[in-house]
Scaffold this motif. Structure first.
Motif, PDB file in Angstrom:
ATOM      1  N   UNK A 157       0.857  -1.197   0.000  1.00  8.35           N
ATOM      2  CA  UNK A 157       0.000   0.000   0.000  1.00  8.35           C
ATOM      3  C   UNK A 157       0.894   1.249   0.000  1.00  8.35           C
ATOM      4  N   UNK A 158       0.308   2.405   0.337  1.00  7.11           N
ATOM      5  CA  UNK A 158       1.040   3.654   0.518  1.00  7.11           C
ATOM      6  C   UNK A 158       1.748   4.092  -0.760  1.00  7.11           C
ATOM      7  N   UNK A 159       1.108   3.832  -1.911  1.00  9.05           N
ATOM      8  CA  UNK A 159       1.663   4.256  -3.194  1.00  9.05           C
ATOM      9  C   UNK A 159       1.206   5.686  -3.493  1.00  9.05           C
ATOM     10  N   UNK A 160       2.163   6.600  -3.606  1.00  2.95           N
ATOM     11  CA  UNK A 160       1.875   8.035  -3.650  1.00  2.95           C
ATOM     12  C   UNK A 160       2.753   8.695  -4.708  1.00  2.95           C
ATOM     13  N   UNK A 161       2.201   9.677  -5.410  1.00  2.35           N
ATOM     14  CA  UNK A 161       2.957  10.515  -6.340  1.00  2.35           C
ATOM     15  C   UNK A 161       2.989  11.949  -5.823  1.00  2.35           C
ATOM     16  N   UNK A 162       4.186  12.550  -5.804  1.00  2.21           N
ATOM     17  CA  UNK A 162       4.349  13.967  -5.477  1.00  2.21           C
ATOM     18  C   UNK A 162       4.995  14.650  -6.665  1.00  2.21           C
ATOM     19  N   UNK A 163       4.299  15.629  -7.262  1.00  2.00           N
ATOM     20  CA  UNK A 163       4.913  16.349  -8.363  1.00  2.00           C
ATOM     21  C   UNK A 163       4.530  17.828  -8.360  1.00  2.00           C
ATOM     22  N   UNK A 164       5.497  18.657  -8.721  1.00  2.00           N
ATOM     23  CA  UNK A 164       5.325  20.105  -8.868  1.00  2.00           C
ATOM     24  C   UNK A 164       4.853  20.773  -7.575  1.00  2.00           C
ATOM     25  N   UNK A 165       5.360  20.289  -6.452  1.00  2.00           N
ATOM     26  CA  UNK A 165       5.090  20.920  -5.166  1.00  2.00           C
ATOM     27  C   UNK A 165       6.276  21.793  -4.761  1.00  2.00           C
ATOM     28  N   UNK A 166       6.002  22.776  -3.895  1.00  2.00           N
ATOM     29  CA  UNK A 166       7.042  23.630  -3.322  1.00  2.00           C
ATOM     30  C   UNK A 166       7.125  23.353  -1.827  1.00  2.00           C
ATOM     31  N   UNK A 167       8.333  23.045  -1.357  1.00  2.00           N
ATOM     32  CA  UNK A 167       8.596  22.874   0.062  1.00  2.00           C
ATOM     33  C   UNK A 167       9.499  24.039   0.469  1.00  2.00           C
ATOM     34  N   UNK A 168       8.936  25.000   1.186  1.00  2.00           N
ATOM     35  CA  UNK A 168       9.598  26.281   1.431  1.00  2.00           C
ATOM     36  C   UNK A 168       9.801  26.482   2.932  1.00  2.00           C
TER      37      UNK A 168
END
Length: 437
Positions: free
Chosen positions: A295-306
């Motif tokens: 489980x826990x399949x996740x996509x992270x794209x085009x995010x800003x971590x500031x």
């Protein structure tokens, strides 16, 4: 690298896509954002049936809300049971909704009569109590107080739901809980300061103990096909840096920005901003080998971590695709970005890092019991130096033992549009990520 205007334009168009362009619309309920579905192939949330949220809602199930009571009513009418309401619904948030609505005393109104912070500090001071977990009537009163806050400031969401904000929409001092809320979409919301009134002292958490809080800004549990897009997560005017110190440790009133745990899976997190927070994203809540496996399949794209400090994300078990994100990291409290946890399979491609003073390339990765991470196309700009391609895994392995392997064992196939060249990532994400305020 010198970028031409044409290259920037091509990159922004590629990054924009249907999800980026959508925020220009205003008619969110009938034909705008509320009816939009996740584009085909856009990350893990596009797997299986895809993610359509409340797009099929009847006109009677499209609601515009601007109070806590209206939000709960639109979600089904009873906060205790709304998580079971599977009726397709679109909820348009207008203005600011505060989780303490109707409670002028906020924390004081939720505290159990037998609890007070002064009494708690006096009773469980390690110099008096020792380094054992709090117990007894006062700790039991704190637990009851937390339960009171959970019932009030945790807003429960059911399946087949789209929650979308009008320009300037804000959910403040509350946790949006998607527990068993499969096929849900949350877009264009500014999440602010889900603080815990009653943090717990954990004397054996780390060498010196730690205060721990319960409430995330948003939590996804036991859910599949969830799309979290174009939101902003921050602590407003209540930053961790402003909290007092008790027992020699910061009094931590905040937990995660967006935690994905308890067997959740098939989640896409796109075009969001995570601003000036300590704990940001936990994917998998326990090292126990069991239901989370597969489980826990996740996509992270085009995010800003500031200005964020840790868990960007921290991963257990899942296959997590991290591409085209911008990390602008600074501060003495920075810990790490990518947490390689037990049986995790991170695939990180074309991410850009701007590192402040005292942060080095080898600090980006942290080994939480994992064995490998696929990492490629990373660029780093350290201080005032020019940006350059850097192997973050190579930097980590050169300074840490044991080494992490370079193959996480899988290759992502669910991506919408081309992967941007890394030097374009700051331009695209800063222009497009976050709620439209």
């Amino acid at each position: 690298m010198r970028l031409t205007a044409a290259a920037v334009g091509i990159g922004l168009v590629a990054a924009l896509g249907p999800s980026g362009a959508a925020l220009a619309g205003n008619n969110h309920g009938k034909s705008g954002l509320g009816r939009q579905v996740l584009p085909a192939g856009d990350g893990w949330a596009a797997a299986g049936p895809g993610t359509t949220g409340g797009s099929a809602a009847s006109p009677a199930d499209v609601h515009t809300v601007d109070t806590r009571a209206e939000l709960i009513d639109a979600l089904g009418g009873d906060n205790a049971t709304n998580r079971t309401n599977a009726t397709p619904k679109i909820i348009v948030v207008r203005g600011t909704i505060n989780g303490f609505e109707g409670l002028p005393g906020k924390c004081a109104d939720l505290a159990d009569p037998a609890y007070s912070l002064d009494a708690y500090l006096a009773a469980y001071d390690p110099a008096v109590w020792g380094r054992v977990n709090p117990s007894g009537p006062l700790e039991e009163a704190r637990v009851r107080s937390v339960a009171n806050q959970t019932r009030y400031t945790q807003i429960n969401v059911g399946p087949n739901t789209t929650i979308v904000g009008l320009r300037g929409a804000k959910l403040e001092n509350l946790t949006l809980m998607l527990d068993s809320a499969s096929n849900s979409i949350v877009r264009n919301i500014n999440f602010v300061d889900a603080f815990d009134c009653f943090p717990a002292w954990s004397p054996n958490d780390g060498d010196a103990g730690n205060w721990n809080s319960q409430f995330d800004l948003m939590s996804v549990r036991r859910s599949e096909n969830v799309w979290v897009d174009h939101n902003t997560f921050n602590d407003g005017d209540n930053p961790d840096s402003g909290q007092p110190v008790y027992f020699g440790r910061p009094y931590q009133v905040h937990d995660g920005s967006l935690d994905i745990t308890h067997t959740a899976s098939l989640v896409t997190v796109s075009f969001n901003r995570f601003v000036s927070r300590d704990k940001v994203m936990l994917i998998g809540s326990s090292n126990t080998v069991g239901p989370d496996v597969g489980r826990l399949n996740v996509t992270l794209h085009h995010n800003v971590f500031d200005g964020t400090m840790q868990r960007l994300p921290r991963v257990r078990f899942g296959q997590v695709d991290i591409y085209n994100n911008y990390y602008r990291l600074a501060g003495d409290a920075f810990s790490y970005a990518w947490g390689v946890g037990v049986q995790s399979s991170i695939y990180a491609e074309n991410n850009f890092f701007a590192l402040g003073e005292g942060i080095a390339a080898e600090d980006v990765i942290f080994d939480w019991g994992g064995t490998a991470i696929t990492e490629k196309g990373s660029w780093v700009r350290a201080g005032s130096d020019r940006a350059r391609p850097v192997s973050l895994l190579g930097a980590y392995n050169a300074t840490h033992d044991p080494d992490l392997g370079a193959d996480s064992g899988w290759t992502p196939t669910l991506r919408h549009g081309p992967v941007l060249p890394t030097p374009l990532v700051p331009l695209a994400t800063l222009a497009l990520a976050g709620a439209r305020l």
